[in-house]
Write a protein that holds these residues in place. Structure first.
Motif, PDB file in Angstrom:
ATOM      1  N   ALA A   1      -9.480  -0.398  32.781  1.00  0.00           N
ATOM      2  CA  ALA A   1     -10.412  -1.453  32.385  1.00  0.00           C
ATOM      3  C   ALA A   1      -9.759  -2.833  32.380  1.00  0.00           C
ATOM      4  O   ALA A   1     -10.402  -3.823  32.742  1.00  0.00           O
ATOM      5  N   ILE A   2      -8.493  -2.902  31.981  1.00  0.00           N
ATOM      6  CA  ILE A   2      -7.843  -4.216  31.857  1.00  0.00           C
ATOM      7  C   ILE A   2      -7.771  -4.920  33.208  1.00  0.00           C
ATOM      8  O   ILE A   2      -8.087  -6.112  33.321  1.00  0.00           O
ATOM      9  N   GLU A   3      -7.386  -4.190  34.235  1.00  0.00           N
ATOM     10  CA  GLU A   3      -7.315  -4.784  35.575  1.00  0.00           C
ATOM     11  C   GLU A   3      -8.699  -5.248  36.024  1.00  0.00           C
ATOM     12  O   GLU A   3      -8.854  -6.339  36.592  1.00  0.00           O
ATOM     13  N   MET A   4      -9.734  -4.424  35.756  1.00  0.00           N
ATOM     14  CA  MET A   4     -11.107  -4.792  36.127  1.00  0.00           C
ATOM     15  C   MET A   4     -11.562  -6.042  35.389  1.00  0.00           C
ATOM     16  O   MET A   4     -12.174  -6.945  35.977  1.00  0.00           O
ATOM     17  N   LEU A   5     -11.279  -6.102  34.087  1.00  0.00           N
ATOM     18  CA  LEU A   5     -11.710  -7.242  33.279  1.00  0.00           C
ATOM     19  C   LEU A   5     -11.019  -8.525  33.726  1.00  0.00           C
ATOM     20  O   LEU A   5     -11.647  -9.593  33.783  1.00  0.00           O
ATOM     21  N   LEU A   6      -9.736  -8.427  34.061  1.00  0.00           N
ATOM     22  CA  LEU A   6      -9.014  -9.616  34.513  1.00  0.00           C
ATOM     23  C   LEU A   6      -9.477 -10.055  35.898  1.00  0.00           C
ATOM     24  O   LEU A   6      -9.501 -11.255  36.201  1.00  0.00           O
ATOM     25  N   GLN A   7      -9.869  -9.097  36.730  1.00  0.00           N
ATOM     26  CA  GLN A   7     -10.438  -9.439  38.041  1.00  0.00           C
ATOM     27  C   GLN A   7     -11.763 -10.160  37.872  1.00  0.00           C
ATOM     28  O   GLN A   7     -12.065 -11.136  38.578  1.00  0.00           O
ATOM     29  N   LEU A   8     -12.591  -9.675  36.943  1.00  0.00           N
ATOM     30  CA  LEU A   8     -13.871 -10.322  36.652  1.00  0.00           C
ATOM     31  C   LEU A   8     -13.632 -11.737  36.113  1.00  0.00           C
ATOM     32  O   LEU A   8     -14.332 -12.687  36.493  1.00  0.00           O
ATOM     33  N   MET A   9     -12.640 -11.871  35.232  1.00  0.00           N
ATOM     34  CA  MET A   9     -12.315 -13.203  34.702  1.00  0.00           C
ATOM     35  C   MET A   9     -11.872 -14.131  35.826  1.00  0.00           C
ATOM     36  O   MET A   9     -12.226 -15.330  35.831  1.00  0.00           O
TER      37      MET A   9
ATOM     38  N   PHE B   1      -3.899  -2.715  21.021  1.00  0.00           N
ATOM     39  CA  PHE B   1      -3.547  -1.367  21.454  1.00  0.00           C
ATOM     40  C   PHE B   1      -2.269  -1.428  22.297  1.00  0.00           C
ATOM     41  O   PHE B   1      -2.265  -2.048  23.372  1.00  0.00           O
ATOM     42  N   PRO B   2      -1.145  -0.818  21.837  1.00  0.00           N
ATOM     43  CA  PRO B   2       0.141  -0.958  22.543  1.00  0.00           C
ATOM     44  C   PRO B   2       0.111  -0.689  24.052  1.00  0.00           C
ATOM     45  O   PRO B   2       0.666  -1.492  24.818  1.00  0.00           O
ATOM     46  N   PRO B   3      -0.509   0.408  24.536  1.00  0.00           N
ATOM     47  CA  PRO B   3      -0.532   0.614  25.992  1.00  0.00           C
ATOM     48  C   PRO B   3      -1.253  -0.520  26.723  1.00  0.00           C
ATOM     49  O   PRO B   3      -0.885  -0.874  27.839  1.00  0.00           O
ATOM     50  N   ALA B   4      -2.277  -1.070  26.075  1.00  0.00           N
ATOM     51  CA  ALA B   4      -3.034  -2.174  26.685  1.00  0.00           C
ATOM     52  C   ALA B   4      -2.170  -3.436  26.753  1.00  0.00           C
ATOM     53  O   ALA B   4      -2.225  -4.188  27.729  1.00  0.00           O
ATOM     54  N   ARG B   5      -1.365  -3.656  25.717  1.00  0.00           N
ATOM     55  CA  ARG B   5      -0.495  -4.844  25.678  1.00  0.00           C
ATOM     56  C   ARG B   5       0.442  -4.867  26.882  1.00  0.00           C
ATOM     57  O   ARG B   5       0.617  -5.910  27.530  1.00  0.00           O
ATOM     58  N   ARG B   6       1.008  -3.702  27.215  1.00  0.00           N
ATOM     59  CA  ARG B   6       1.921  -3.638  28.366  1.00  0.00           C
ATOM     60  C   ARG B   6       1.180  -3.964  29.666  1.00  0.00           C
ATOM     61  O   ARG B   6       1.706  -4.649  30.542  1.00  0.00           O
ATOM     62  N   GLN B   7      -0.064  -3.462  29.771  1.00  0.00           N
ATOM     63  CA  GLN B   7      -0.850  -3.734  30.986  1.00  0.00           C
ATOM     64  C   GLN B   7      -1.243  -5.205  31.082  1.00  0.00           C
ATOM     65  O   GLN B   7      -1.316  -5.769  32.173  1.00  0.00           O
ATOM     66  N   LEU B   8      -1.523  -5.825  29.944  1.00  0.00           N
ATOM     67  CA  LEU B   8      -1.888  -7.243  29.950  1.00  0.00           C
ATOM     68  C   LEU B   8      -0.737  -8.098  30.488  1.00  0.00           C
ATOM     69  O   LEU B   8      -0.956  -9.074  31.201  1.00  0.00           O
ATOM     70  N   ILE B   9       0.491  -7.712  30.155  1.00  0.00           N
ATOM     71  CA  ILE B   9       1.657  -8.446  30.661  1.00  0.00           C
ATOM     72  C   ILE B   9       1.838  -8.192  32.150  1.00  0.00           C
ATOM     73  O   ILE B   9       2.042  -9.117  32.935  1.00  0.00           O
ATOM     74  N   CYS B  10       1.737  -6.925  32.548  1.00  0.00           N
ATOM     75  CA  CYS B  10       1.936  -6.542  33.957  1.00  0.00           C
ATOM     76  C   CYS B  10       0.897  -7.175  34.880  1.00  0.00           C
ATOM     77  O   CYS B  10       1.180  -7.475  36.032  1.00  0.00           O
ATOM     78  N   ASN B  11      -0.328  -7.369  34.384  1.00  0.00           N
ATOM     79  CA  ASN B  11      -1.413  -7.909  35.212  1.00  0.00           C
ATOM     80  C   ASN B  11      -1.549  -9.427  35.087  1.00  0.00           C
ATOM     81  O   ASN B  11      -2.568 -10.001  35.486  1.00  0.00           O
TER      82      ASN B  11
ATOM     83  N   ASP C   1       8.052 -10.074  21.793  1.00  0.00           N
ATOM     84  CA  ASP C   1       8.984 -10.902  22.561  1.00  0.00           C
ATOM     85  C   ASP C   1       8.639 -10.977  24.042  1.00  0.00           C
ATOM     86  O   ASP C   1       8.734 -12.049  24.650  1.00  0.00           O
ATOM     87  N   ASP C   2       8.225  -9.840  24.641  1.00  0.00           N
ATOM     88  CA  ASP C   2       7.968  -9.833  26.091  1.00  0.00           C
ATOM     89  C   ASP C   2       6.780 -10.730  26.443  1.00  0.00           C
ATOM     90  O   ASP C   2       6.828 -11.503  27.399  1.00  0.00           O
ATOM     91  N   PHE C   3       5.706 -10.643  25.639  1.00  0.00           N
ATOM     92  CA  PHE C   3       4.545 -11.480  25.919  1.00  0.00           C
ATOM     93  C   PHE C   3       4.859 -12.945  25.586  1.00  0.00           C
ATOM     94  O   PHE C   3       4.418 -13.861  26.300  1.00  0.00           O
ATOM     95  N   CYS C   4       5.601 -13.151  24.515  1.00  0.00           N
ATOM     96  CA  CYS C   4       5.963 -14.507  24.104  1.00  0.00           C
ATOM     97  C   CYS C   4       6.750 -15.206  25.222  1.00  0.00           C
ATOM     98  O   CYS C   4       6.534 -16.388  25.506  1.00  0.00           O
TER      99      CYS C   4
END
Length: 616
Positions: free
Chosen positions: A169-177, A210-220, A254-257
């Motif tokens: 969903a995260i990749e889809m939502l960011l594509q829509l954005m 949600f921790p798994p989502a946080r990692r995807q938000l950084i990667c995408n 730290d990684d997102f910061c």
């Protein structure tokens, strides 16, 4: 010819399947209209049959007949049934008005938390995500708004949130954005997509927890798209609030910061938002919190933010606004009979903003050139001193202590036209309240400021005049390493003045320093060095060791001898880096002054010590 024949055969097979499998189920649906449970079971059977016959999607010839039957059932007011119907209709790949109707239906179902359990057991989420992925933004903008709204409601459930992450969903939502961000402001749909962006960013805010989502938000590369949306929708308060809430949540990691700090425009955007929405406390406090996180560990971020045009003026303006709000709240509290009552335990909204603002200033002041500039900024120092004037540590502990920490940072810089230096006596007077409070954290911070300010003769005189030195010496008994270090800093500066050295003996200070050296020396060479320097200053005009150090002479001799034995004091159990650091500090800082002090005592000692004690 072969392709035509294949199509004819497929059409015949579909026709046979329709009559044998599908039509009987449709008739069954018409018969059991009054029984919701049976209707739901029949809908499940219908979906399975359509899937088996490869009739889901747009190619099915009798699709319109099927949809007409299903839409009739929508009028039955039952969420479990509507869920089954929505799943089938979405699987039929409807568009236009039909898509809008089914998305509204999904929105209605998902709005009720009681339906989360049945939603979990059906694959409605997958169908809605498919709509987001495939449908045209311009043609179906209203349908997508309801679809996104339904997904936002689903994000309030932990099980569905996990499913979202697993389904990409995260990749889809960011594509829509990204699609929305590509639409120009003069586009007729620009305003409509603002509503869609509210639902989208609200969903991402839930995912940010949600921790798994946080990692995807950084990667995408979510930072990039969120920053573009923030810049384009500066006038859309809800969009700004959700994006800032996402950044606020994720900047604690730290990684997102680090990713956010690398976005060069983020500081400009945050400053623009602060200036535009200065009195929107919920937005302001989160932006200041983000800036505090960005500048907490990153020297480049400190410099970059400081160099942005109007950055310090914006902070000062915010400080003045919320200081005034806090004063009014305090006045109202006292007028309502607040005197004598316990002050609220938690900071007020205005106090909370001030705490986070001061944290940003404290972080910025760590950078050498930025800290020096802030130390010379009279408006900044005046506001900090104002906090100490009207707030006690009992009113708001965190605010007062944060202010003392920031003043301590700024007092470190010896610059021309230093505002701290100009106000040093007034600052010392204000810190006196904190120093004599029952709050040990506050006491430590006050002593640290005195440690820097006591390098000035006027402050040393003030310390003696107000008998602060007695309190400082008493703190050496605290058996607390940080407290002892801060106290030693003040005493070191006091003993630079020959006329003030006798004060150390007067209050039993030498004995307390020897005790601190014994208790903390082997684990803190910086503190051990500070103690030895203080004792070196104190004993400059020594005539005999006994008259100078009294009954502590022998103990001090044994201690210094032991602490100068490299094999004895450098712990082999420490990891190599820490051991190397300790050895370097021991050799360069502690050893030279300790050896000189030991030689001075021995040269004024008429006999060798006979007592044997363990310094550890």
């Amino acid at each position: 010819g072969l392709e035509d024949e294949k199509r004819i055969n497929e059409s015949e097979e579909e026709e046979i399947f329709w009559h044998i499998k599908i039509l009987p189920i449709l008739h069954e649906l018409e018969k059991v209209e009054d029984n919701i449970e049976n209707l739901c079971l029949t809908c499940t059977k219908l979906y399975q049959a359509l899937n088996e016959g490869n009739m889901l999607g747009k190619r099915f010839k009798r699709r319109s007949v099927l949809l007409k039957t299903l839409y009739k059932l929508v009028d039955i007011n039952s969420d479990p049934l509507c869920l089954k119907l929505a799943k089938i209709i979405l699987a039929m790949k409807v568009d236009g008005k039909n898509l809008l109707i089914v998305c509204k239906l999904a929105f209605k179902i998902c709005r009720d938390e009681k339906n989360y359990y049945i939603i979990q057991n059906d694959s409605l989420l997958g169908c809605l995500l498919e709509v987001l992925r495939t449908e045209d933004l311009h043609k179906n903008n209203e349908a997508l708004l309801y679809c996104m709204g339904a997904i936002k409601f689903m994000s309030g459930n932990a099980v569905l949130l996990n499913e979202m992450v697993n389904k990409g969903a995260i990749e889809m939502l960011l594509q829509l954005m990204k699609q929305i961000n590509n639409i120009k402001e003069n586009d007729m749909y620009f305003s409509n997509f603002g509503h869609l962006l509210v639902q989208l960013t609200a969903t991402l805010r839930k995912l940010a927890d949600f921790p798994p989502a946080r990692r995807q938000l950084i990667c995408n590369d979510a930072v990039s798209e969120l920053s573009v949306a923030l810049e384009q929708r500066m006038n859309y308060k809800d969009v700004c609030t959700y994006i800032v809430r996402i950044f606020s949540k994720l900047s604690s990691y730290d990684d997102f910061c680090a990713a956010l700090a690398n976005c060069s425009r983020c500081y400009i955007l945050f400053l623009a938002l602060l200036n535009k929405h200065q009195k929107q406390q919920d937005l302001v406090i989160r932006i200041i919190f983000i800036l505090g996180n960005l500048t907490a560990k990153n020297n480049q971020a400190r410099e970059q933010f400081f160099k942005e045009k109007g950055s310090v003026n914006t902070l000062i303006s915010l400080f003045q606004t919320y200081h005034e709000l806090d004063l009014n709240a305090q006045k109202w509290y006292h007028e309502r009979g607040g005197e004598g009552k316990n002050h609220p335990k938690h900071p007020s909204e205005a106090e909370d903003v001030l705490i986070k603002l001061i944290r940003v200033l404290a972080n910025l002041s760590i950078h050498p050139s930025v800290g020096a500039a802030l130390a010379a900024a009279h408006h900044v120092v005046e506001l900090l001193v104002t906090v100490l004037e009207y707030k006690s540590v009992d009113d708001c502990e965190e605010l007062v202590i944060s202010t003392a920490i920031t003043i301590n940072n700024l007092s470190y810089y010896k610059v021309k036209s230093s505002a701290v230096q100009d106000k040093k006596l007034h600052i010392a007077e204000m810190l006196l309240k904190l120093l004599t409070s029952n709050n040990m954290d506050g006491v430590v911070e006050a002593v640290r400021v005195f440690g820097n300010l006591s390098q000035y003769h006027e402050i040393c005189d003030f310390i003696v005049q107000k008998k602060i030195y007695k309190f400082i010496i008493a703190l050496l008994d605290a058996k607390n390493q940080d407290v002892c270090f801060s106290a030693c800093g003040v005493l070191l500066n006091l003993t630079v003045d020959k006329n003030k050295r006798a004060l150390l003996m007067e209050e039993g200070g030498t004995g307390k320093l020897v005790d601190c050296l014994r208790d903390f020396g082997p684990s803190d060479w910086q503190l051990a060095c500070l103690i030895c320097k203080t004792l070196w200053n104190y004993s400059e005009n020594i005539t005999s060791a006994a008259s100078c150090f009294g009954e502590d002479t022998d103990t001090l001799l044994v201690l210094l001898t032991a602490l100068l034995d490299e094999e004895l004091v450098l712990d082999d159990s420490l990891d190599r880096d820490l051991r190397d650091y300790n050895k370097l500090y021991w050799e360069r800082e502690f050893k030279p002054v300790a050896e000189k002090l030991l030689d001075r005592i021995r040269s004024h000692q008429s006999f060798l010590p006979t007592m044997a004690i363990s310094p550890f």
